[in-house]
Design a protein around this motif. Structure first.
Motif, PDB file in Angstrom:
ATOM      1  N   THR A   5       0.834  -1.205   0.000  1.00  0.00           N
ATOM      2  CA  THR A   5       0.000   0.000   0.000  1.00  0.00           C
ATOM      3  C   THR A   5       0.866   1.251   0.000  1.00  0.00           C
ATOM      4  O   THR A   5       0.613   2.213  -0.743  1.00  0.00           O
ATOM      5  N   GLN A   6       1.910   1.245   0.837  1.00  0.00           N
ATOM      6  CA  GLN A   6       2.811   2.396   0.896  1.00  0.00           C
ATOM      7  C   GLN A   6       3.558   2.577  -0.418  1.00  0.00           C
ATOM      8  O   GLN A   6       3.673   3.696  -0.936  1.00  0.00           O
ATOM      9  N   LEU A   7       4.046   1.468  -0.971  1.00  0.00           N
ATOM     10  CA  LEU A   7       4.801   1.546  -2.215  1.00  0.00           C
ATOM     11  C   LEU A   7       3.931   2.027  -3.365  1.00  0.00           C
ATOM     12  O   LEU A   7       4.367   2.828  -4.203  1.00  0.00           O
ATOM     13  N   LYS A   8       2.697   1.563  -3.412  1.00  0.00           N
ATOM     14  CA  LYS A   8       1.782   1.989  -4.484  1.00  0.00           C
ATOM     15  C   LYS A   8       1.578   3.498  -4.454  1.00  0.00           C
ATOM     16  O   LYS A   8       1.535   4.156  -5.500  1.00  0.00           O
ATOM     17  N   ALA A   9       1.476   4.044  -3.257  1.00  0.00           N
ATOM     18  CA  ALA A   9       1.309   5.497  -3.134  1.00  0.00           C
ATOM     19  C   ALA A   9       2.550   6.231  -3.641  1.00  0.00           C
ATOM     20  O   ALA A   9       2.441   7.253  -4.336  1.00  0.00           O
ATOM     21  N   TYR A  10       3.735   5.716  -3.307  1.00  0.00           N
ATOM     22  CA  TYR A  10       4.968   6.336  -3.789  1.00  0.00           C
ATOM     23  C   TYR A  10       5.053   6.282  -5.315  1.00  0.00           C
ATOM     24  O   TYR A  10       5.453   7.252  -5.967  1.00  0.00           O
ATOM     25  N   LEU A  11       4.696   5.138  -5.887  1.00  0.00           N
ATOM     26  CA  LEU A  11       4.857   4.943  -7.330  1.00  0.00           C
ATOM     27  C   LEU A  11       3.931   5.827  -8.149  1.00  0.00           C
ATOM     28  O   LEU A  11       4.122   5.969  -9.364  1.00  0.00           O
ATOM     29  N   LEU A  41      13.447   3.698  -8.493  1.00  0.00           N
ATOM     30  CA  LEU A  41      12.225   3.636  -9.288  1.00  0.00           C
ATOM     31  C   LEU A  41      11.652   5.031  -9.532  1.00  0.00           C
ATOM     32  O   LEU A  41      11.262   5.389 -10.658  1.00  0.00           O
ATOM     33  N   LEU A  42      11.616   5.841  -8.490  1.00  0.00           N
ATOM     34  CA  LEU A  42      11.049   7.180  -8.612  1.00  0.00           C
ATOM     35  C   LEU A  42      11.920   8.071  -9.483  1.00  0.00           C
ATOM     36  O   LEU A  42      11.420   8.799 -10.365  1.00  0.00           O
ATOM     37  N   GLN A  43      13.222   8.039  -9.259  1.00  0.00           N
ATOM     38  CA  GLN A  43      14.112   8.953  -9.986  1.00  0.00           C
ATOM     39  C   GLN A  43      14.241   8.577 -11.453  1.00  0.00           C
ATOM     40  O   GLN A  43      14.208   9.447 -12.327  1.00  0.00           O
ATOM     41  N   VAL A  44      14.368   7.275 -11.734  1.00  0.00           N
ATOM     42  CA  VAL A  44      14.373   6.849 -13.140  1.00  0.00           C
ATOM     43  C   VAL A  44      13.022   7.184 -13.776  1.00  0.00           C
ATOM     44  O   VAL A  44      12.943   7.542 -14.955  1.00  0.00           O
ATOM     45  N   GLY A  45      11.963   7.108 -12.983  1.00  0.00           N
ATOM     46  CA  GLY A  45      10.617   7.419 -13.475  1.00  0.00           C
ATOM     47  C   GLY A  45      10.299   8.889 -13.558  1.00  0.00           C
ATOM     48  O   GLY A  45       9.135   9.268 -13.744  1.00  0.00           O
ATOM     49  N   GLY A  46      11.310   9.745 -13.402  1.00  0.00           N
ATOM     50  CA  GLY A  46      11.106  11.175 -13.642  1.00  0.00           C
ATOM     51  C   GLY A  46      10.795  12.016 -12.431  1.00  0.00           C
ATOM     52  O   GLY A  46      10.641  13.238 -12.549  1.00  0.00           O
ATOM     53  N   PRO A 106      17.568  -6.158  -3.679  1.00  0.00           N
ATOM     54  CA  PRO A 106      17.793  -5.012  -2.795  1.00  0.00           C
ATOM     55  C   PRO A 106      16.727  -4.909  -1.703  1.00  0.00           C
ATOM     56  O   PRO A 106      15.859  -4.030  -1.726  1.00  0.00           O
ATOM     57  N   MET A 107      16.803  -5.792  -0.756  1.00  0.00           N
ATOM     58  CA  MET A 107      15.895  -5.750   0.385  1.00  0.00           C
ATOM     59  C   MET A 107      16.666  -5.209   1.592  1.00  0.00           C
ATOM     60  O   MET A 107      17.726  -4.617   1.443  1.00  0.00           O
ATOM     61  N   GLY A 108      16.181  -5.431   2.794  1.00  0.00           N
ATOM     62  CA  GLY A 108      16.875  -4.936   3.979  1.00  0.00           C
ATOM     63  C   GLY A 108      17.098  -3.440   3.891  1.00  0.00           C
ATOM     64  O   GLY A 108      16.193  -2.668   3.516  1.00  0.00           O
ATOM     65  N   HIS A 109      18.327  -3.014   4.210  1.00  0.00           N
ATOM     66  CA  HIS A 109      18.640  -1.587   4.168  1.00  0.00           C
ATOM     67  C   HIS A 109      18.563  -1.012   2.762  1.00  0.00           C
ATOM     68  O   HIS A 109      18.444   0.208   2.598  1.00  0.00           O
ATOM     69  N   GLU A 110      18.647  -1.862   1.739  1.00  0.00           N
ATOM     70  CA  GLU A 110      18.670  -1.354   0.369  1.00  0.00           C
ATOM     71  C   GLU A 110      17.286  -1.225  -0.265  1.00  0.00           C
ATOM     72  O   GLU A 110      17.184  -0.799  -1.417  1.00  0.00           O
ATOM     73  N   PHE A 111      16.225  -1.577   0.453  1.00  0.00           N
ATOM     74  CA  PHE A 111      14.905  -1.451  -0.151  1.00  0.00           C
ATOM     75  C   PHE A 111      14.577   0.007  -0.456  1.00  0.00           C
ATOM     76  O   PHE A 111      13.982   0.322  -1.496  1.00  0.00           O
ATOM     77  N   ASN A 112      14.990   0.915   0.422  1.00  0.00           N
ATOM     78  CA  ASN A 112      14.776   2.339   0.152  1.00  0.00           C
ATOM     79  C   ASN A 112      15.526   2.774  -1.102  1.00  0.00           C
ATOM     80  O   ASN A 112      15.063   3.646  -1.846  1.00  0.00           O
ATOM     81  N   SER A 113      16.713   2.176  -1.318  1.00  0.00           N
ATOM     82  CA  SER A 113      17.474   2.499  -2.532  1.00  0.00           C
ATOM     83  C   SER A 113      16.692   2.083  -3.773  1.00  0.00           C
ATOM     84  O   SER A 113      16.684   2.792  -4.796  1.00  0.00           O
ATOM     85  N   LEU A 114      16.038   0.931  -3.704  1.00  0.00           N
ATOM     86  CA  LEU A 114      15.216   0.460  -4.817  1.00  0.00           C
ATOM     87  C   LEU A 114      14.063   1.422  -5.084  1.00  0.00           C
ATOM     88  O   LEU A 114      13.806   1.803  -6.243  1.00  0.00           O
ATOM     89  N   VAL A 115      13.370   1.830  -4.034  1.00  0.00           N
ATOM     90  CA  VAL A 115      12.220   2.730  -4.203  1.00  0.00           C
ATOM     91  C   VAL A 115      12.662   4.066  -4.799  1.00  0.00           C
ATOM     92  O   VAL A 115      12.038   4.582  -5.739  1.00  0.00           O
ATOM     93  N   LEU A 116      13.761   4.623  -4.272  1.00  0.00           N
ATOM     94  CA  LEU A 116      14.257   5.898  -4.806  1.00  0.00           C
ATOM     95  C   LEU A 116      14.659   5.764  -6.272  1.00  0.00           C
ATOM     96  O   LEU A 116      14.392   6.662  -7.086  1.00  0.00           O
TER      97      LEU A 116
END
Length: 529
Positions: A8-14, A95-100, A83-93
Motif C-alpha cells: 500500500t505504501q509503495l503503491k502510493a509512492y509509485l 524507481l522514482l528517480q528513473v521514473g522522472g 535489494p531488500m533490507g537496508h537497500e529497499f529504500n534504494s530500490l524505491v528511490l
C-alpha cells in the motif's frame, strides 16, 4: 515478498512516476532468481507505469540482476541481487528517480553532476545488513540518472561471493570505478563528486575565503555540533558549521535505543534528521571541510581563525569545537596494512562478507560482546579477546555470549600483531599477559571494538588545553582554556560518550557562546571608542 502494508505504501509512492519504467530482469534457474522475479512482478502490479521485461538468456550480465530503465532512453540503474533490507529504500528511490520524479538535491550540486566530463562506470558492493551502504548506492544511482555518461551497478556481495573473493572485497561499501578500486566506506554524493571533480576543492576554498566573519563558528557536525548550531541560530546571530562529515560517528551507528522519547532509530536516520533540523535555520553549513589549525583572537573581542585543509580560513567571534571521536585502533603491526582487507570496525556492515569463516573480535565491552554475538550467527567461529582479566559487558550480554557454541572467549590477552599474505588477513598473534606465552590464531577477519579516541590531533601543541587522553578540557559551561572558544561532545573531558549527552553539551556551549558575545565588546568597536 511484500506484505500488504508495504504494498500500500509503495503503491502510493509509485504514483509519483511521470515517465514509464521497464524492469529488465536477468535471471537463471536459481532460488534467488525466482525470488527476484516475484519481487519485480509484485512491484509492476502496483503501477501502470512499470513493466517487467526479461533479458536475453545469453546476455553477458550478472544473474540474478535487473536494470531499472526509463523507457526509450539511456537513463538506467542496475541492481545485482535482491535489494531488500537496508537497500529497499534504494530500490524505491531508484524507481522514482528513473521514473522522472525530481530529486531534492541542491540545484548547484545537480548542475555539477550534469557537467561531469567523462565516462564513469561505477560498481558498488554492499551487504543487506550494512547501514552505511545505502548512502553510497543512492548517491551513485542518482548521479547515473542525472548524467547519461555515468553508469552504476549495486552488487549484493553476499550473493556474489565468487566475485567478492576474486576482487578481494573485504569491506562494504566498496566502490569500483571503470574496473579499478575507487573508495570504501560511507560517502555522500558530495564526497564522491569531490573525488571525481578535481576542481571542486579549489572552487570550494575560493567560496569560503569570501565569507564574512561569523558570530559563532561550530567545528564538527555530529550531535553536539548540530545542537550548538541550532541553539546559536535561534538567537539570531550569524552561525556557521564546518564539518568534515556532517553526522559524524552517528552515521556509523546501527541501532539507537536509548535516545529519550524515541524507542528505536538508526544512526543514518538520526543524522539525516539532525542535518535537516540545522538547515531549517539560517546556518551556513560547510560540509567536507577539515579543520587543521585554530588561531585565537589576538585581542579581547577580536576574531578567532580556523584554518581548513583546502587553504581557506574562517573567522568568527566565538568558536565551538565539536569534532567528536572515532574508533580506537589496536596500534599493532599489520593493522594499517590490512585495514579493509580483513581488519574491520563495523560488524553490521562487513560481517556478511565473512560468512562461514573464522574471525576474532577485539574488546570485551558491550560493543565487543554484541559484535561477537552478531557475528556468531554468520561466521564459522568467533574468538573474542579481552585485554582485562574479565569481560566488561553487561551481564545479560555475557550470558548470551557464553551460550553460543561457536565462540571462544580469551581474557587477559594482549593482541600483538595482525598477519596476512599481502592481500588479506590470515591470522592474529596474542600474548597471555599473565604467563607471557604467545599464541597465533589462523583466521580471516578481525573486528576491532576497543572504544573511542577524540578527533583532536589538529589541536595538539595549540592554545587549547587537552587532557592526557587528548580530550579538550572544559568547565561546567563548556568553556575551554581560551576565551571565546568553547567545546562539546565526545572530543571533550565530559564523561559518558552518549548522543543525548553530546546534544545537551552542544546546546550548553552555544548558550555560553551567546552569553560571551553579549558581554564582550567587539574589538573594532572598542578601538573606535
Amino acid at each position: 515478498m511484500l506484505d500488504s502494508t508495504l504494498k500500500t505504501q509503495l503503491k502510493a509512492y509509485l504514483q509519483n512516476i511521470t515517465q514509464p519504467v521497464d524492469l529488465v530482469a536477468a535471471l537463471d534457474d536459481g532460488e534467488k532468481s525466482r525470488e527476484l522475479d516475484d519481487l519485480l512482478r509484485e512491484i509492476a502490479a502496483l503501477s501502470d507505469s512499470i513493466a517487467v521485461i526479461h533479458a536475453d538468456a545469453d546476455a553477458d550480465v550478472r544473474r540474478p540482476s535487473f536494470a531499472i530503465t526509463r523507457r526509450g532512453t539511456d537513463v538506467s540503474v542496475t541492481f545485482a541481487g535482491l535489494p531488500m533490507g537496508h537497500e529497499f529504500n534504494s530500490l524505491v528511490l531508484a524507481l522514482l528517480q528513473v521514473g522522472g520524479h525530481p530529486s531534492k538535491l541542491a540545484q548547484d550540486v545537480i548542475e555539477q553532476v550534469k557537467a561531469l566530463d567523462g565516462d564513469f562506470n561505477f560498481e558498488t558492493y554492499f551487504s543487506l545488513s550494512c547501514q552505511n551502504c545505502p548512502d553510497v548506492v543512492q548517491a551513485l544511482n542518482l548521479m547515473s540518472v542525472l548524467n547519461p555518461r555515468i553508469r552504476h551497478t549495486a552488487i549484493d556481495g553476499g550473493l556474489f561471493q565468487d566475485e567478492v573473493e576474486r576482487r578481494k572485497v573485504m569491506a562494504v561499501p566498496s566502490v569500483y570505478l571503470n574496473g579499478e578500486p575507487f573508495a570504501q566506506g560511507r560517502m555522500s554524493l558530495e564526497q564522491i563528486l569531490a573525488k571525481v571533480d578535481t576542481g571542486a576543492e579549489a572552487r570550494a576554498a575560493e567560496e569560503i575565503k569570501r565569507k564574512d566573519p561569523f558570530d559563532v563558528l561550530v567545528v564538527g557536525g555530529g550531535p553536539a555540533g548540530a545542537s550548538a548550531a541550532i541553539y546559536a541560530a535561534r538567537k539570531g546571530i550569524r552561525t556557521g558549521v564546518a564539518a568534515e562529515r556532517f553526522g559524524g560517528q552517528v552515521l556509523d551507528t546501527m541501532a539507537i535505543e536509548n535516545f529519550i522519547s524515541v524507542s528505536h532509530t538508526e544512526g543514518p536516520k538520526l543524522a539525516a534528521a539532525l542535518e535537516q533540523h540545522v538547515k531549517d535555520y539560517d546556518v551556513d553549513v560547510m560540509n567536507l571541510q577539515r579543520a587543521e589549525k585554530l588561531v585565537p583572537a589576538k585581542v579581547p573581542g577580536g576574531l578567532a581563525e580556523v584554518h581548513l585543509a583546502n587553504g581557506a580560513v574562517l573567522r568568527s567571534r566565538t568558536v565551538i569545537l565539536s569534532t567528536g571521536a572515532r574508533w580506537r585502533q589496536m596500534g599493532v603491526p599489520g593493522e594499517d596494512e590490512y585495514r579493509n582487507r580483513g581488519v574491520a570496525y563495523c560488524p553490521h556492515c562487513d560481517g556478511p562478507l565473512f560468512k562461514g569463516k573464522r574471525v576474532a573480535v577485539i574488546g570485551g565491552g558491550n560493543s565487543g560482546v554484541e559484535a561477537a554475538i552478531d557475528l556468531a550467527g554468520i561466521v564459522a567461529h568467533v574468538t573474542l579477546i579481552e585485554f582485562d582479566t574479565q569481560l566488561r559487558a553487561d551481564a545479560v550480554l555475557q550470558t548470551k555470549l557464553r551460550s553460543l557454541p561457536n565462540v571462544t572467549i580469551i581474557t587477559n590477552g594482549k593482541t600483538t600483531e595482525v598477519s596476512g599474505d599481502g592481500q588479506k588477513v590470515t591470522g592474529l598473534t596474542y600474548e597471555e599477559r599473565e604467563t607471557g606465552e604467545v599464541h597465533t590464531l589462523a583466521l580471516e577477519g578481525i573486528f576491532v571494538q576497543i572504544g573511542l579516541v577524540p578527533n583532536t590531533e589538529w589541536l595538539k601543541d595549540g592554545p587549547v588545553r587537552l587532557s592526557p587522553r587528548g580530550e579538550i578540557e572544559v568547565d561546567a559551561r563548556g568553556e575551554t582554556s581560551v576565551p571565546g572558544v568553547f567545546a562539546a561532545g565526545d572530543a571533550t573531558t565530559v564523561p559518558y560518550k552518549q548522543i543525548v549527552i553530546a546534544m545537551g553539551e552542544g546546546s550548553k556551549a552555544a548558550l555560553s557562546a551567546f552569553d560571551h558575545l553579549i558581554r564582550t565588546v567587539p574589538a573594532d568597536e572598542a578601538a573606535a571608542a
